[in-house]
Design an enzyme around this catalytic site. Sequence first.
Site, mmCIF file in Angstrom:
data_model
loop_
_atom_site.group_PDB
_atom_site.id
_atom_site.type_symbol
_atom_site.label_atom_id
_atom_site.label_comp_id
_atom_site.label_asym_id
_atom_site.label_seq_id
_atom_site.Cartn_x
_atom_site.Cartn_y
_atom_site.Cartn_z
ATOM 1 C CB CYS A 65 -0.814 0.100 1.169
ATOM 2 S SG CYS A 65 -0.210 0.057 2.758
ATOM 3 C CE1 TYR A 66 -1.294 6.027 -2.000
ATOM 4 C CE2 TYR A 66 -2.879 4.935 -0.693
ATOM 5 C CZ TYR A 66 -2.643 5.668 -1.651
ATOM 6 O OH TYR A 66 -3.736 5.946 -2.716
#
Length: 107
Positions: A65-66
């Site tokens: 993800c981020y």
Amino acid sequence: MEQFECINIQQAQQKLADDNALLVDIRDAQSFAAAHASGAFHLSNESLPPFLAQSDLARPVLVMCYHGNSSKGAAQYLLGQGFSAAYSIDGGFEAWRIAFPQQVSAQ
């Protein structure tokens, strides 16, 4: 495996090389299009059903993800869908981009 595991980006690289793992990126479509780890599959609510139908569930899946937070829930979810092993990548795409800039692609 009943619980996902958190791994760092170096461990993720090793699993991609040695275990023929799948790499999925759960960031939003715009972020994925701008830049993503080379070879990553963009996993979204829309792409999830075909991904599950077409994937070899015996292969480990690595979730990015981020920053490594949202990927934890997604990794646990994928385990529940039948994957034999699931891993959340600590630091997410930001850590990957910094450590492996040569392994970043754009659409």
